[in-house]
Design an enzyme around this catalytic site. Structure first.
Site, mmCIF file in Angstrom:
data_model
loop_
_atom_site.group_PDB
_atom_site.id
_atom_site.type_symbol
_atom_site.label_atom_id
_atom_site.label_comp_id
_atom_site.label_asym_id
_atom_site.label_seq_id
_atom_site.Cartn_x
_atom_site.Cartn_y
_atom_site.Cartn_z
ATOM 1 N N GLU A 1 13.601 -4.098 -3.981
ATOM 2 C CA GLU A 1 12.828 -4.458 -5.157
ATOM 3 C C GLU A 1 13.715 -4.662 -6.384
ATOM 4 O OE1 GLU A 1 8.475 -3.074 -6.879
ATOM 5 O OE2 GLU A 1 9.759 -1.630 -5.870
ATOM 6 N N GLY B 1 0.822 -1.207 0.000
ATOM 7 C CA GLY B 1 0.000 0.000 0.000
ATOM 8 C C GLY B 1 0.852 1.252 0.000
#
Length: 388
Positions: A243, A126
């Site tokens: 990431e 989120g």
């Protein structure tokens, strides 16, 4: 750092490849949730997480298997090469788990890491909002203390991958009233099963599919905070660096498979006879090789604020150009849907068209090209900050 595979890593590669081939032969198209649990039972989720004492040699504490960095790369590459189903647990395993290992409490690690390693719990992220995409410092979702040791979360998130299947969401929210930019943000853990308080709405994309979602929080409860109140920016940016790690190398295996299909299509259509097209195909191949070597050389390098941004700029533009080339070499067929046309599914597209349409977002999501260039300019080259 010069990265290379040792004989022991190649033995590990053989074990990983054999397991994948055997399981996929037995069940060619496994159900996604069941497949995650099977990976977990076999010990393939969260390999290399630190165990007791904090070293990478003992992963029993959190329910995973020991593996050196090279072996983590081997597993990611073999998984991509096997054409196994897309991972539903990627966000929990590769983003949330390393973040908890770095910033979480021992209680949080013991609660959340074993279910991720068993393939039982799925997570979503989120971060982005309608007014805060690549620039996360503009987050407006608010979290206020609920008087019971947790927070009440209200706001909207967007482009939330796999939210429709997730059990939990890690949310970047503003916990300090009146704060601006990166100050006053906190990193919260929110359980998704809160009827009437969390609403997940799929977003239909150019491809006709809906991998992304809008998520609306209306007084949802967040029982846990990671990294301390007000330290969300540090935790969130630390997660974004993760990431671009091992998963980038696996991504490049998938890119290689896509490039192979584009080359085959160019040969079949005759487009490869055009010297300009041939030169573009060769360039795509050369750039992919360069990206892999860059990723291997910088893998595990810490303290380099520009490495993740360089990697994102490289692969985002490369993949977008591949999508354009995929449609070009298809000739006239690239402009129309595949045969036979169906009234019940009028928006059906082929693989080349899907690659072209989906890759338009590659230079936007995960931090737009403009944001990545700013990071390199300000944090690596020492140039003046962009006026705000």
């Amino acid at each position: 750092m010069e990265f290379r595979f040792e004989p022991e890593d190649e033995k590990f590669r053989t074990r990983a490849r054999t397991w994948l081939e055997t399981r996929l032969a037995a069940t060619p198209a496994p159900e996604p949730h069941a497949w995650e649990r099977e990976l977990g039972r076999a010990g393939w989720i969260g390999i290399g997480w630190p165990g007791d004492g904090g070293d990478a040699g003992d992963g029993a504490r959190y329910g995973n298997r020991p593996a050196a960095l090279a072996q983590q790369v081997v597993w990611a590459e073999e998984y991509a090469r096997s054409a196994a189903p897309p991972r539903m647990g990627h966000i929990g395993e590769n983003l949330l788990a390393p973040t908890l290992i770095t910033y979480g409490t021992e209680e949080q690690k013991r609660r959340h890491l074993p279910p991720i390693a068993r393939g039982e719990t799925l997570w979503c992220q989120g971060y982005s909002e309608p007014g805060a995409g690549s620039d996360l410092a503009g987050v407006r979702t608010v979290a206020t203390p609920d008087g019971a040791g947790g927070y009440t979360v209200t706001g909207q998130k967007i482009w939330t991958s796999l939210a429709q299947d997730a059990d939990w969401c890690f949310v970047l929210a503003r916990t300090e009233p009146g704060s601006t930019r990166h100050r006053g943000l906190s990193f919260l853990l929110v359980e998704m099963d809160q009827p009437g308080r969390i609403d997940v709405r799929p977003i239909r994309q150019l491809t006709g599919t809906s991998e992304f979602n809008e998520v609306f929080f209306d007084g949802a409860r967040a029982a846990e905070l990671v990294g301390g109140e007000g330290n969300g920016w540090q935790v969130a940016t630390g997660l974004l660096a993760l990431e671009r790690g091992v998963s980038t190398l696996a991504q490049q295996i998938g890119f290689a498979a896509e490039l192979k299909k584009v080359v085959a299509a160019a040969v079949a259509s005759g487009a490869a006879d055009d010297p300009v097209v041939r030169a573009r195909l060769v360039r795509q191949w050369a750039e992919l090789v360069t990206m892999r070597r860059h990723a291997l050389r910088t893998l595990g390098a810490t303290g380099d604020p520009g490495a993740p941004s360089v990697a994102k700029l490289l692969w985002g533009g490369w993949h977008q150009r591949l999508g354009e080339l995929a449609v070009q070499v298809s000739g006239e067929a690239g402009a129309v849907g595949p045969e036979p046309w169906s009234a019940s599914d009028p928006y059906r597209i082929d693989d080349a068209q899907h690659l072209f349409l989906f890759s338009r977002a590659d230079t936007i999501y995960g931090g737009s090209d403009e944001i990545q260039r700013n990071i390199i300019a300000e944090r690596v080259l020492g140039l003046p900050r962009e006026p705000r």
